[in-house]
Design a protein around this motif. Structure first.
Motif, PDB file in Angstrom:
ATOM      1  N   PRO A  59     140.928 -30.500  31.851  1.00 53.75           N
ATOM      2  CA  PRO A  59     139.850 -30.752  30.897  1.00 53.75           C
ATOM      3  C   PRO A  59     138.519 -30.104  31.250  1.00 53.75           C
ATOM      4  CG  PRO A  59     140.255 -32.701  32.237  1.00 53.75           C
ATOM      5  CD  PRO A  59     141.344 -31.740  32.550  1.00 53.75           C
ATOM      6  N   ASN A  60     138.320 -29.728  32.519  1.00 51.49           N
ATOM      7  CA  ASN A  60     137.022 -29.164  32.917  1.00 51.49           C
ATOM      8  C   ASN A  60     137.124 -27.704  33.343  1.00 51.49           C
ATOM      9  OD1 ASN A  60     138.480 -29.698  35.216  1.00 51.49           O
ATOM     10  ND2 ASN A  60     136.722 -30.467  36.408  1.00 51.49           N
ATOM     11  N   VAL A  61     138.232 -27.031  32.929  1.00 52.52           N
ATOM     12  CA  VAL A  61     138.435 -25.623  33.288  1.00 52.52           C
ATOM     13  C   VAL A  61     138.665 -24.810  32.020  1.00 52.52           C
ATOM     14  CG1 VAL A  61     139.866 -23.968  34.546  1.00 52.52           C
ATOM     15  CG2 VAL A  61     139.432 -26.241  35.511  1.00 52.52           C
ATOM     16  N   ILE A  62     137.827 -23.784  31.828  1.00 50.24           N
ATOM     17  CA  ILE A  62     138.046 -22.849  30.730  1.00 50.24           C
ATOM     18  C   ILE A  62     139.106 -21.847  31.180  1.00 50.24           C
ATOM     19  CG2 ILE A  62     137.007 -21.004  29.357  1.00 50.24           C
ATOM     20  CD1 ILE A  62     134.375 -22.577  29.499  1.00 50.24           C
ATOM     21  N   PRO A  63     140.217 -21.738  30.439  1.00 45.00           N
ATOM     22  CA  PRO A  63     141.354 -20.944  30.918  1.00 45.00           C
ATOM     23  C   PRO A  63     141.113 -19.440  30.799  1.00 45.00           C
ATOM     24  CG  PRO A  63     141.818 -21.775  28.733  1.00 45.00           C
ATOM     25  CD  PRO A  63     140.496 -22.381  29.141  1.00 45.00           C
ATOM     26  N   LEU A  64     142.011 -18.700  31.456  1.00 42.56           N
ATOM     27  CA  LEU A  64     141.979 -17.238  31.422  1.00 42.56           C
ATOM     28  C   LEU A  64     142.835 -16.665  30.290  1.00 42.56           C
ATOM     29  CD1 LEU A  64     142.567 -16.633  35.253  1.00 42.56           C
ATOM     30  CD2 LEU A  64     140.379 -16.601  34.056  1.00 42.56           C
ATOM     31  N   HIS A  65     143.695 -17.512  29.706  1.00 42.53           N
ATOM     32  CA  HIS A  65     144.696 -16.993  28.758  1.00 42.53           C
ATOM     33  C   HIS A  65     144.977 -18.049  27.689  1.00 42.53           C
ATOM     34  CE1 HIS A  65     148.195 -14.551  27.568  1.00 42.53           C
ATOM     35  NE2 HIS A  65     148.871 -15.674  27.473  1.00 42.53           N
ATOM     36  N   ALA A  66     145.178 -17.597  26.467  1.00 41.15           N
ATOM     37  CA  ALA A  66     145.540 -18.484  25.353  1.00 41.15           C
ATOM     38  C   ALA A  66     146.502 -17.749  24.429  1.00 41.15           C
ATOM     39  CB  ALA A  66     144.302 -18.932  24.587  1.00 41.15           C
ATOM     40  N   GLU A  67     147.333 -18.525  23.744  1.00 37.16           N
ATOM     41  CA  GLU A  67     148.321 -17.934  22.841  1.00 37.16           C
ATOM     42  C   GLU A  67     148.382 -18.707  21.526  1.00 37.16           C
ATOM     43  OE1 GLU A  67     152.124 -17.737  24.720  1.00 37.16           O
ATOM     44  OE2 GLU A  67     151.514 -16.173  26.144  1.00 37.16           O
ATOM     45  N   LEU A  68     148.687 -17.981  20.469  1.00 41.73           N
ATOM     46  CA  LEU A  68     148.837 -18.546  19.136  1.00 41.73           C
ATOM     47  C   LEU A  68     150.029 -17.846  18.502  1.00 41.73           C
ATOM     48  CD1 LEU A  68     147.353 -20.569  17.270  1.00 41.73           C
ATOM     49  CD2 LEU A  68     145.951 -18.661  16.477  1.00 41.73           C
ATOM     50  N   GLU A  69     150.982 -18.635  17.970  1.00 40.43           N
ATOM     51  CA  GLU A  69     152.208 -18.041  17.452  1.00 40.43           C
ATOM     52  C   GLU A  69     152.585 -18.695  16.125  1.00 40.43           C
ATOM     53  OE1 GLU A  69     156.492 -16.569  19.300  1.00 40.43           O
ATOM     54  OE2 GLU A  69     155.408 -18.226  20.254  1.00 40.43           O
TER      55      GLU A  69
ATOM     56  N   HIS B 148     134.084 -22.823  34.720  1.00 39.76           N
ATOM     57  CA  HIS B 148     133.794 -24.250  34.613  1.00 39.76           C
ATOM     58  C   HIS B 148     133.283 -24.565  33.211  1.00 39.76           C
ATOM     59  CE1 HIS B 148     132.483 -28.250  35.667  1.00 39.76           C
ATOM     60  NE2 HIS B 148     132.903 -28.085  36.918  1.00 39.76           N
ATOM     61  N   THR B 149     133.721 -25.715  32.664  1.00 35.08           N
ATOM     62  CA  THR B 149     133.256 -26.084  31.332  1.00 35.08           C
ATOM     63  C   THR B 149     131.763 -26.424  31.317  1.00 35.08           C
ATOM     64  OG1 THR B 149     133.944 -28.382  31.724  1.00 35.08           O
ATOM     65  CG2 THR B 149     135.503 -26.945  30.575  1.00 35.08           C
ATOM     66  N   ALA B 150     131.149 -26.578  32.502  1.00 32.67           N
ATOM     67  CA  ALA B 150     129.705 -26.803  32.567  1.00 32.67           C
ATOM     68  C   ALA B 150     128.928 -25.525  32.293  1.00 32.67           C
ATOM     69  CB  ALA B 150     129.313 -27.360  33.941  1.00 32.67           C
ATOM     70  N   ARG B 151     129.573 -24.363  32.404  1.00 29.20           N
ATOM     71  CA  ARG B 151     128.880 -23.077  32.220  1.00 29.20           C
ATOM     72  C   ARG B 151     129.646 -22.185  31.256  1.00 29.20           C
ATOM     73  NH1 ARG B 151     128.381 -24.763  37.399  1.00 29.20           N
ATOM     74  NH2 ARG B 151     130.318 -23.771  38.085  1.00 29.20           N
ATOM     75  N   PRO B 152     129.873 -22.624  30.013  1.00 27.70           N
ATOM     76  CA  PRO B 152     130.652 -21.828  29.061  1.00 27.70           C
ATOM     77  C   PRO B 152     129.997 -20.495  28.729  1.00 27.70           C
ATOM     78  CG  PRO B 152     129.559 -23.647  27.937  1.00 27.70           C
ATOM     79  CD  PRO B 152     129.374 -23.878  29.399  1.00 27.70           C
ATOM     80  N   HIS B 153     128.650 -20.413  28.867  1.00 31.12           N
ATOM     81  CA  HIS B 153     127.967 -19.171  28.522  1.00 31.12           C
ATOM     82  C   HIS B 153     128.272 -18.045  29.513  1.00 31.12           C
ATOM     83  CE1 HIS B 153     125.526 -21.327  31.416  1.00 31.12           C
ATOM     84  NE2 HIS B 153     124.819 -20.231  31.655  1.00 31.12           N
ATOM     85  N   LEU B 154     128.817 -18.416  30.678  1.00 29.84           N
ATOM     86  CA  LEU B 154     129.174 -17.409  31.676  1.00 29.84           C
ATOM     87  C   LEU B 154     130.658 -17.036  31.611  1.00 29.84           C
ATOM     88  CD1 LEU B 154     127.185 -18.818  34.752  1.00 29.84           C
ATOM     89  CD2 LEU B 154     126.480 -17.065  33.092  1.00 29.84           C
ATOM     90  N   THR B 155     131.355 -17.563  30.637  1.00 32.20           N
ATOM     91  CA  THR B 155     132.803 -17.340  30.514  1.00 32.20           C
ATOM     92  C   THR B 155     133.128 -16.775  29.130  1.00 32.20           C
ATOM     93  OG1 THR B 155     133.377 -19.467  29.511  1.00 32.20           O
ATOM     94  CG2 THR B 155     133.118 -19.422  31.911  1.00 32.20           C
ATOM     95  N   THR B 156     134.392 -16.501  28.926  1.00 35.67           N
ATOM     96  CA  THR B 156     134.930 -16.302  27.574  1.00 35.67           C
ATOM     97  C   THR B 156     135.645 -17.598  27.215  1.00 35.67           C
ATOM     98  OG1 THR B 156     135.214 -13.920  27.841  1.00 35.67           O
ATOM     99  CG2 THR B 156     136.556 -15.002  26.165  1.00 35.67           C
ATOM    100  N   ASP B 157     135.055 -18.341  26.293  1.00 34.67           N
ATOM    101  CA  ASP B 157     135.582 -19.670  25.960  1.00 34.67           C
ATOM    102  C   ASP B 157     136.825 -19.524  25.078  1.00 34.67           C
ATOM    103  OD1 ASP B 157     136.081 -22.255  25.325  1.00 34.67           O
ATOM    104  OD2 ASP B 157     134.070 -22.715  24.568  1.00 34.67           O
TER     105      ASP B 157
END
Length: 396
Positions: A248-258, A200-209
């Motif tokens: 908008p309120n979910v920190i994802p599990l995966h990201a890509e840059l190309e 949850h974007t309310a708890r970014p410290h508990l995630t990998t942003d």
């Protein structure tokens, strides 16, 4: 020689227009390969189709040539681009949606085919004194390039020097652009993936942003990368795609840059993957992101050899200089990639820029654009240039 070239000019223009109407993508050039093979056989030559079924090699060897004599090679690329042909005034525009000869490979192919026809007659007349190899290469537009297919099939075995031309819409027809040293750049593709526990974007410290992490990499990596490399190498990292998240309120599990890495010098091209790996690790670990890099090698720079450029200039001047203006001009190094560079890892040689702009043309129909077209008189110029190298000015 000019009479022999002119005798084939109408046929070669018709051949080019047929290819233009029927463009084929990399490693799908079956029709193009068949047409080339049939015409080469009709000229009394013995072409060999490459193992993948597209592309050909054909040697023209004078009688009495000693075994082990090195060959002079000429290369054409035969594939098209996956874009629409947007020309409205050309009866030979592409008949296939999403496919077009928008880089001039149909011209390159016609030039080398014409060279084969002229040299076949020269051999029959006893005028050809050195063995020649014609390379019709597939998949130049597919990194790391069909040149590697040719090399794997033995296409560079016995070759002592190799030449190619590439259409240049900035150069007037009847001229070529030459440059000693690097004339194109290295080009690689990079896919960077980041993974980590979302939330949850309310708890970014508990995630990998990951959104912040990938944004940081997109913003900071290009400048950090350039500062770690010698500025004389002209290294450029540019992103073309970024993907992360779906709400908008979910920190994802995966990201890509190309994106792509381009480099003017061979030394920088060789060093780039290791430097990028180190910098990504530092930034990604700050955000506790797991990361992987798919660093896809494309092509090194094409580095023209001085002696080969001198041969091109001598041949061009001898055949076309008539006092009405220059026929050879200096050309700049481009940031585009070209897999002709792989051949130069095996033999010296050079790539020339073949002028295809009509004198009356006010604008420039740039490469890799749907409206690209050429002044077809350039085909005869290319054939005469290559034939002159084989018969008079090209020495291994």
């Amino acid at each position: 020689m000019r009479a022999r070239v002119r005798a084939h000019e109408a046929e070669l223009i018709a051949f080019r227009r047929d290819l233009h109407r029927h463009p084929e993508l990399g490693r799908q050039e079956f029709r193009t390969t068949r047409l080339l093979r049939e015409r080469l056989l009709a000229a009394g030559l013995q072409p060999t189709v490459l193992p993948g079924g597209t592309g050909l090699l054909v040697d023209i060897v004078p009688a009495g040539t000693r075994p082990g004599t090195e060959l002079l090679a000429f290369r054409a690329d035969i594939d098209a681009l996956p874009i629409d042909d947007t020309k409205t005034d050309a009866p030979y525009r592409s008949t296939l949606p999403g496919r077009a000869h928008a880089c001039g490979h149909d011209v390159h192919t016609s030039v080398v085919l014409g060279t084969a026809l002229v040299l076949a007659r020269a051999r029959a007349a006893g005028e050809l004194k050195q063995p020649v190899r014609l390379i019709f290469q597939p998949a130049e537009e597919v990194m790391p390039g069909g040149a590697l297919d040719v090399i794997k099939a033995g296409g560079m075995e016995g070759v002592g020097r190799i030449f190619a031309v590439h259409c240049d819409p900035k150069v007037q027809v009847g001229r070529v652009g030459l440059r000693v040293g690097a004339i194109t750049s290295a080009c690689d593709r990079v896919l960077l993936t980041l993974d980590g526990p979302g939330g949850h974007t309310a708890r970014p410290h508990l995630t990998t942003d990951l959104v912040t992490a990938v944004a940081k990499l997109a913003a900071d990596l290009p400048s950090a990368f350039s500062r770690r490399m010698d500025p004389r190498w002209g290294v450029s990292l540019v992103w073309g795609r970024i993907a992360a998240g779906s709400a908008p309120n979910v920190i994802p599990l995966h990201a890509e840059l190309e994106g792509t890495v381009r480099c003017l010098e061979l030394a920088g091209w060789r060093e780039a993957p290791e430097v990028m790996d180190e910098l990504v690790a530092r930034i990604a670990e700050t955000y506790r992101a797991k990361w992987t890099i798919d660093y896809h090698r494309g092509v090194p720079p094409v580095v023209n050899e001085q002696a080969s450029i001198a041969q091109l200039e001598a041949a061009m001047t001898a055949r076309f200089a008539d006092g009405r203006g220059p026929v050879v001009e200096d050309t700049e190094q481009s940031l585009g990639g070209e897999d002709f560079s792989w051949y130069l890892e095996h033999a010296p040689g050079a790539l020339a820029r073949l002028g295809v702009r009509a004198p009356h043309e006010k604008g420039v129909r740039d490469l890799h654009q749907g409206d690209f077209d050429v002044d077809e008189r350039a085909i005869a110029v290319g054939v005469e240039l290559f034939s002159s190298l084989a018969l008079e000015h090209g020495r291994i």
